[in-house]
Design a protein around this motif. Sequence first.
Motif, PDB file in Angstrom:
ATOM      1  N   GLU A 294       0.643 -20.519   4.103  1.00 50.18           N
ATOM      2  CA  GLU A 294       0.721 -19.542   5.184  1.00 50.18           C
ATOM      3  C   GLU A 294      -0.662 -19.380   5.821  1.00 50.18           C
ATOM      4  O   GLU A 294      -1.679 -19.294   5.116  1.00 50.18           O
ATOM      5  N   THR A 295      -0.709 -19.358   7.135  1.00 48.00           N
ATOM      6  CA  THR A 295      -1.980 -19.179   7.839  1.00 48.00           C
ATOM      7  C   THR A 295      -2.232 -17.700   8.084  1.00 48.00           C
ATOM      8  O   THR A 295      -1.414 -17.017   8.703  1.00 48.00           O
ATOM      9  N   GLU A 296      -3.353 -17.205   7.557  1.00 44.27           N
ATOM     10  CA  GLU A 296      -3.735 -15.807   7.736  1.00 44.27           C
ATOM     11  C   GLU A 296      -5.166 -15.745   8.249  1.00 44.27           C
ATOM     12  O   GLU A 296      -6.112 -16.063   7.523  1.00 44.27           O
ATOM     13  N   GLU A 297      -5.310 -15.384   9.515  1.00 43.30           N
ATOM     14  CA  GLU A 297      -6.623 -15.257  10.147  1.00 43.30           C
ATOM     15  C   GLU A 297      -7.472 -16.515   9.945  1.00 43.30           C
ATOM     16  O   GLU A 297      -8.647 -16.452   9.568  1.00 43.30           O
ATOM     17  N   GLY A 298      -6.849 -17.672  10.173  1.00 47.69           N
ATOM     18  CA  GLY A 298      -7.570 -18.936  10.104  1.00 47.69           C
ATOM     19  C   GLY A 298      -7.725 -19.505   8.709  1.00 47.69           C
ATOM     20  O   GLY A 298      -8.368 -20.545   8.541  1.00 47.69           O
ATOM     21  N   VAL A 299      -7.153 -18.834   7.702  1.00 49.92           N
ATOM     22  CA  VAL A 299      -7.244 -19.308   6.317  1.00 49.92           C
ATOM     23  C   VAL A 299      -5.855 -19.736   5.859  1.00 49.92           C
ATOM     24  O   VAL A 299      -4.860 -19.054   6.139  1.00 49.92           O
ATOM     25  N   GLU A 300      -5.785 -20.876   5.136  1.00 47.02           N
ATOM     26  CA  GLU A 300      -4.507 -21.385   4.625  1.00 47.02           C
ATOM     27  C   GLU A 300      -4.298 -20.833   3.218  1.00 47.02           C
ATOM     28  O   GLU A 300      -5.076 -21.107   2.311  1.00 47.02           O
TER      29      GLU A 300
END
Length: 437
Positions: A294-300
Amino acid sequence: MAALDKRTHDLKFVRTFFTTPTAEQGEADSAKKLRSAIGLRGMQAPDVWVPDNEDATAPNMRDEGAENIAEVVAEGGADFPGEIHPRVVWHRDSPETRYKGFQHMLHIADPENGAVENIDGFVIPEVGDIDDWKKADEFFTIVENEHGLEEGSLKMSVIIESGSAELGMEKLRDEMGKASNNLQRLFMLVDGEVDYTKDLRAITPTGGLPAWKELRHNTSRAASAAGLIAVDGPYDDIRDVEGYHERITANNAMGMLGIWSLTPGQVVEANQSPLPPAEGYWLIDADGREVELETEEGVEVYDGDRIELEAEDGGYELEVGGDEFFCETEEDLVAELLDLLDYVPSMDDIVDSMEEFEAAKEAGKGAIAMTQAATVRIDGVEVDIAQDRMWDEATYQALQTPITLFQDVYRNRPDQHGDLAELYSEDVVERAMSVGN
């Protein structure tokens, strides 16, 4: 004649093969479902529509079904966005059945009925060995001559539903192009796993169908060798969208980009699945299960319990399933994670890479490195990873296939232009239509 392993028909790919009963008893209008199907547009409309005058239609309704096909296609076929290939009855062991299918072809293709100009071909089920394919081809030729049509103008597709038909595929390269037949008219090879299971007398404990991966591979290989299109058979569990998608993905990896669709919902899924995604994403192998991050604020982010990661004094403790790894440095950890991670490129990613390689090739470079980087978070621990892939001409050609598919879809399905622009954006669509040409 063109090389056998080159597609010779205008339509180079078929994603969707959608069947519809041709006549139903008890309905005020027995052709009701045909009239509904011929009105499908956009992503709900298949690449190939198959008015099914065989298994989907009761034997006592098939004469009426042939009349319905001619009537409905004459009325609305010119506006249908895909190709139209009725399925008629045939059987390798029954001359009577073959003759009945021939009669139906004669009726549907009769120019006086007004449908043939919108009919692209016919689908022949239950074929046997290659001599049986030639019998069907001869009937096509007779129909064309009877009605003043150009020889070879009606495409022929066959359904592989027997061991003899599977073996017949191996002989196509030797038989196609001979002066004694018109087998160049062949278009699709379609698997029919239900009757194939019956023909091989296969048994499973649950009564379900075997996977028949070998059949699908053999059909895809034969289609490639003979310049044809391979299509998988029906997926009966119409509510299992995830399973249908997985089947399509597995088929695509074998070069089989088409699949039978039983409902408009399956048509939508099968129309979209072979195309590159609109957004790229990372996958991780979580103890044998492929999981999308899941992508959260540019983090996988991995948020499961099959992989655990903890930063400790002197290194990192990584656990995958029951296996534990101690990584002394972040570089060691990155190496372990890269073995678990894969990136699925978006349409934009693929187009970017192709454009970059084309520019490099123009500048005289034979190979360049493409880098994909991301920050991955597992159990709150963030790690920067990057992987390089060398692009040369072979890589370029291999990854051009999904773009070639997209370009073929765009050229042949103008009714889907709006859907594709909405999915990818006008800019990406325009660039995708320009690369590789």
